[in-house]
Scaffold this motif. Structure first.
Motif, PDB file in Angstrom:
ATOM      1  N   ARG A  19      23.434  33.230 -17.254  1.00  0.00           N
ATOM      2  CA  ARG A  19      22.961  33.483 -18.736  1.00  0.00           C
ATOM      3  C   ARG A  19      22.401  34.966 -18.899  1.00  0.00           C
ATOM      4  O   ARG A  19      21.637  35.453 -18.024  1.00  0.00           O
ATOM      5  N   VAL A  20      22.991  35.450 -19.838  1.00  0.00           N
ATOM      6  CA  VAL A  20      22.657  37.008 -20.165  1.00  0.00           C
ATOM      7  C   VAL A  20      21.899  37.024 -21.726  1.00  0.00           C
ATOM      8  O   VAL A  20      22.524  36.289 -22.640  1.00  0.00           O
ATOM      9  N   ARG A  21      21.082  37.851 -21.690  1.00  0.00           N
ATOM     10  CA  ARG A  21      20.322  38.216 -22.886  1.00  0.00           C
ATOM     11  C   ARG A  21      20.567  39.595 -23.212  1.00  0.00           C
ATOM     12  O   ARG A  21      20.313  40.524 -22.463  1.00  0.00           O
ATOM     13  N   ARG A  22      21.206  40.021 -24.351  1.00  0.00           N
ATOM     14  CA  ARG A  22      21.207  41.507 -24.751  1.00  0.00           C
ATOM     15  C   ARG A  22      20.439  41.663 -25.747  1.00  0.00           C
ATOM     16  O   ARG A  22      20.187  40.932 -26.704  1.00  0.00           O
ATOM     17  N   GLU A  31      19.134  38.619 -17.071  1.00  0.00           N
ATOM     18  CA  GLU A  31      20.067  37.587 -16.796  1.00  0.00           C
ATOM     19  C   GLU A  31      19.363  36.691 -15.763  1.00  0.00           C
ATOM     20  O   GLU A  31      18.113  36.746 -15.439  1.00  0.00           O
ATOM     21  N   SER A  32      19.947  35.288 -15.870  1.00  0.00           N
ATOM     22  CA  SER A  32      19.379  34.185 -15.459  1.00  0.00           C
ATOM     23  C   SER A  32      20.308  33.158 -14.644  1.00  0.00           C
ATOM     24  O   SER A  32      21.295  33.122 -15.312  1.00  0.00           O
ATOM     25  N   SER A  38      17.140  32.483 -25.687  1.00  0.00           N
ATOM     26  CA  SER A  38      18.093  33.502 -26.144  1.00  0.00           C
ATOM     27  C   SER A  38      19.089  34.072 -25.250  1.00  0.00           C
ATOM     28  O   SER A  38      19.778  35.113 -25.458  1.00  0.00           O
ATOM     29  N   ALA A  39      19.229  33.310 -24.187  1.00  0.00           N
ATOM     30  CA  ALA A  39      20.358  33.614 -23.131  1.00  0.00           C
ATOM     31  C   ALA A  39      21.657  32.937 -23.548  1.00  0.00           C
ATOM     32  O   ALA A  39      21.425  31.819 -23.970  1.00  0.00           O
TER      33      ALA A  39
END
Length: 165
Positions: A19-22, A31-32, A38-39
């Motif tokens: 899971r990525v949040r930009r 990242e998670s 918001s990911a």
């Protein structure tokens, strides 16, 4: 001899979901392994160089307590690749690794076998054999971890100062 990353040439390559949040203009933010605000779930490539791939595999099977990081493969594209600490632009993947450890180890082995296949197709049989041996090494480490011989299992999650029972 290392080969270029097959994903750039359109080849099939093992990935794992992160899971990525930009954030706009700032690139990667967080990242998670687990759901995060918001990911977005993104397929992240595994590395194709042995030191990085070996490090990721050792983490996945519990032979290392190091953390997994994600970085952009190159500045121009949206592709992300798993990496180890110290890589330029790397952001740590947060959360417990346990739920994804088994698939991560399996994909690391698949990546090693894919590199072996690339070498075999190019006629480099010695390099192909080396990479197949590396894939077997990952498989043996996975089997050993299942029998309780991993850093996480041996210490029950506590620091063991390098000693194993």
């Amino acid at each position: 001899m290392e080969i270029g990353h097959p994903a750039l040439g359109g080849g099939v390559w093992p990935v794992i979901a992160v899971r990525v949040r930009r954030e706009t203009g700032q690139g990667l933010r967080a990242e998670s392994w687990r759901p995060a605000p918001s990911a977005v779930l993104v397929d992240v490539l595994l590395p194709c160089t042995w030191p990085e791939l070996e490090g990721i595999a050792r983490i996945a099977v519990g032979e290392s307590r190091a953390r997994v990081y994600v970085r952009e493969l190159d500045a121009a594209g949206p592709l992300l690749v798993l990496c180890l600490r110290g890589a330029p632009g790397a952001v740590r993947v947060e959360g417990p690794l346990v739920p994804v450890a088994e698939p991560l180890a399996a994909r690391a082995r698949a990546a090693a076998l894919r590199v072996a296949a690339e070498h075999r197709a190019a006629g480099r049989t010695e390099q192909a054999q080396v990479w197949r041996a590396r894939a077997r090494q990952i498989l043996r480490a996975r089997r050993s971890a299942r029998r309780g011989r991993s850093v996480r299992t041996a210490s029950a999650g506590l620091p063991s100062l390098g000693h194993r029972p």
